[in-house]
Design a protein around this motif. Structure first.
Motif, mmCIF file in Angstrom:
data_model
loop_
_atom_site.group_PDB
_atom_site.id
_atom_site.type_symbol
_atom_site.label_atom_id
_atom_site.label_comp_id
_atom_site.label_asym_id
_atom_site.label_seq_id
_atom_site.Cartn_x
_atom_site.Cartn_y
_atom_site.Cartn_z
ATOM 1 N N UNK A 161 0.828 -1.211 0.000
ATOM 2 C CA UNK A 161 0.000 0.000 0.000
ATOM 3 C C UNK A 161 0.858 1.254 0.000
ATOM 4 N N UNK A 162 1.930 1.254 0.778
ATOM 5 C CA UNK A 162 2.827 2.412 0.818
ATOM 6 C C UNK A 162 3.511 2.612 -0.533
ATOM 7 N N UNK A 163 3.974 1.518 -1.122
ATOM 8 C CA UNK A 163 4.649 1.584 -2.421
ATOM 9 C C UNK A 163 3.718 2.166 -3.498
ATOM 10 N N UNK A 164 2.512 1.606 -3.589
ATOM 11 C CA UNK A 164 1.593 2.058 -4.626
ATOM 12 C C UNK A 164 1.078 3.468 -4.371
ATOM 13 N N UNK A 165 0.997 3.876 -3.121
ATOM 14 C CA UNK A 165 0.622 5.261 -2.812
ATOM 15 C C UNK A 165 1.690 6.225 -3.330
ATOM 16 N N UNK A 166 2.956 5.844 -3.199
ATOM 17 C CA UNK A 166 4.039 6.670 -3.725
ATOM 18 C C UNK A 166 3.971 6.769 -5.245
ATOM 19 N N UNK A 167 3.727 5.654 -5.923
ATOM 20 C CA UNK A 167 3.646 5.695 -7.382
ATOM 21 C C UNK A 167 2.433 6.490 -7.843
ATOM 22 N N UNK A 168 1.325 6.335 -7.134
ATOM 23 C CA UNK A 168 0.120 7.097 -7.484
ATOM 24 C C UNK A 168 0.375 8.599 -7.341
ATOM 25 N N UNK A 194 -5.213 3.223 -7.486
ATOM 26 C CA UNK A 194 -4.656 1.880 -7.262
ATOM 27 C C UNK A 194 -5.246 1.349 -5.962
ATOM 28 N N UNK A 195 -5.740 0.131 -6.011
ATOM 29 C CA UNK A 195 -6.245 -0.536 -4.809
ATOM 30 C C UNK A 195 -5.471 -1.838 -4.615
ATOM 31 N N UNK A 196 -4.857 -1.965 -3.458
ATOM 32 C CA UNK A 196 -4.235 -3.231 -3.087
ATOM 33 C C UNK A 196 -5.369 -4.067 -2.501
ATOM 34 N N UNK A 197 -5.747 -5.129 -3.202
ATOM 35 C CA UNK A 197 -6.941 -5.887 -2.828
ATOM 36 C C UNK A 197 -6.676 -7.117 -1.976
ATOM 37 N N UNK A 198 -5.427 -7.424 -1.723
ATOM 38 C CA UNK A 198 -5.130 -8.552 -0.843
ATOM 39 C C UNK A 198 -3.946 -9.356 -1.323
ATOM 40 N N UNK A 199 -3.520 -10.252 -0.458
ATOM 41 C CA UNK A 199 -2.403 -11.134 -0.774
ATOM 42 C C UNK A 199 -2.959 -12.390 -1.423
ATOM 43 N N UNK A 200 -2.510 -12.670 -2.605
ATOM 44 C CA UNK A 200 -2.943 -13.889 -3.303
ATOM 45 C C UNK A 200 -2.208 -15.105 -2.756
ATOM 46 N N UNK A 201 -0.875 -14.949 -2.579
ATOM 47 C CA UNK A 201 -0.095 -16.076 -2.067
ATOM 48 C C UNK A 201 1.221 -15.591 -1.485
ATOM 49 N N UNK A 202 1.703 -16.355 -0.507
ATOM 50 C CA UNK A 202 3.058 -16.182 0.023
ATOM 51 C C UNK A 202 3.663 -17.570 0.062
ATOM 52 N N UNK A 235 2.586 -12.817 -4.070
ATOM 53 C CA UNK A 235 1.803 -12.172 -5.118
ATOM 54 C C UNK A 235 0.669 -11.412 -4.437
ATOM 55 N N UNK A 236 0.523 -10.151 -4.819
ATOM 56 C CA UNK A 236 -0.509 -9.279 -4.275
ATOM 57 C C UNK A 236 -1.486 -8.949 -5.399
ATOM 58 N N UNK A 237 -2.771 -8.988 -5.106
ATOM 59 C CA UNK A 237 -3.792 -8.620 -6.090
ATOM 60 C C UNK A 237 -4.003 -7.111 -6.072
ATOM 61 N N UNK A 238 -3.985 -6.520 -7.267
ATOM 62 C CA UNK A 238 -4.182 -5.075 -7.423
ATOM 63 C C UNK A 238 -5.275 -4.792 -8.435
ATOM 64 N N UNK A 239 -5.899 -3.667 -8.260
ATOM 65 C CA UNK A 239 -6.747 -3.088 -9.303
ATOM 66 C C UNK A 239 -6.198 -1.691 -9.519
ATOM 67 N N UNK A 240 -6.126 -1.281 -10.777
ATOM 68 C CA UNK A 240 -5.633 0.064 -11.049
ATOM 69 C C UNK A 240 -6.332 0.699 -12.236
#
Length: 151
Positions: free
Chosen positions: A48-55, A90-98, A104-109
């Motif tokens: 979330x922090x990373x994508x907030x910076x890019x946004x 950008x929405x971080x929608x959750x962790x798909x897998x670890x 892998x993190x699910x995103x919508x943008x």
């Protein structure tokens, strides 16, 4: 009185090291293996922090979040040149897998490509992350148009 003093002295000499051991054992437990929930929460917070910076168009601020920032061959200058995408949402929608140190993190943008005059493009993506030295880092996708690695 001597017996009382000796018991008190003995208790103090045994209790202090025992208490110290308990404190250190607690630190070792919390600093060692991380629970899956805590690991997932740390990844989500970092993503979330990373994508907030890019946004916010702060690529320089996002650089320390990149896996490439840990590679001595990579430079921040090269990273900053790659631009070309404006992230509108950008929405971080959750962790798909670890799995181990990969995730892998699910995103919508919703994004725009100003140079191509494309606006309001929407997509859902699987965003790859890698844990390095206990910290999650974003893995940049390589463009399919530029598959040749630099030597």
């Amino acid at each position: 009185m001597t017996q009382s003093f000796t018991r008190r002295h003995l208790f103090r000499n045994l209790a202090a090291p025992a208490a110290a051991m308990l404190v250190l054992a607690g630190c070792a437990t919390t600093g060692g293996a991380v629970s899956p929930e805590a690991d997932k929460a740390a990844l989500l917070k970092r993503a979330q922090a990373y994508w907030a910076l890019l946004r916010a168009n702060d690529s320089l601020g996002a650089w320390p979040y990149e896996e490439a920032s840990k590679d001595p061959k990579a430079t921040v200058e090269e990273y900053l040149k790659r631009g070309g995408v404006a992230y509108d949402a950008v929405e971080v929608r959750g962790v798909r897998s670890i799995e181990g140190d990969r995730a892998v993190v699910n995103l919508w943008m919703r994004y725009s490509l100003p140079l191509l005059r494309l606006k309001n493009q929407e997509t859902a993506v699987e965003d790859e992350w890698r844990r390095i030295d206990g910290v999650w880092h974003h893995v940049l996708r390589r463009s399919v148009m530029f598959t040749k690695d630099k030597e």
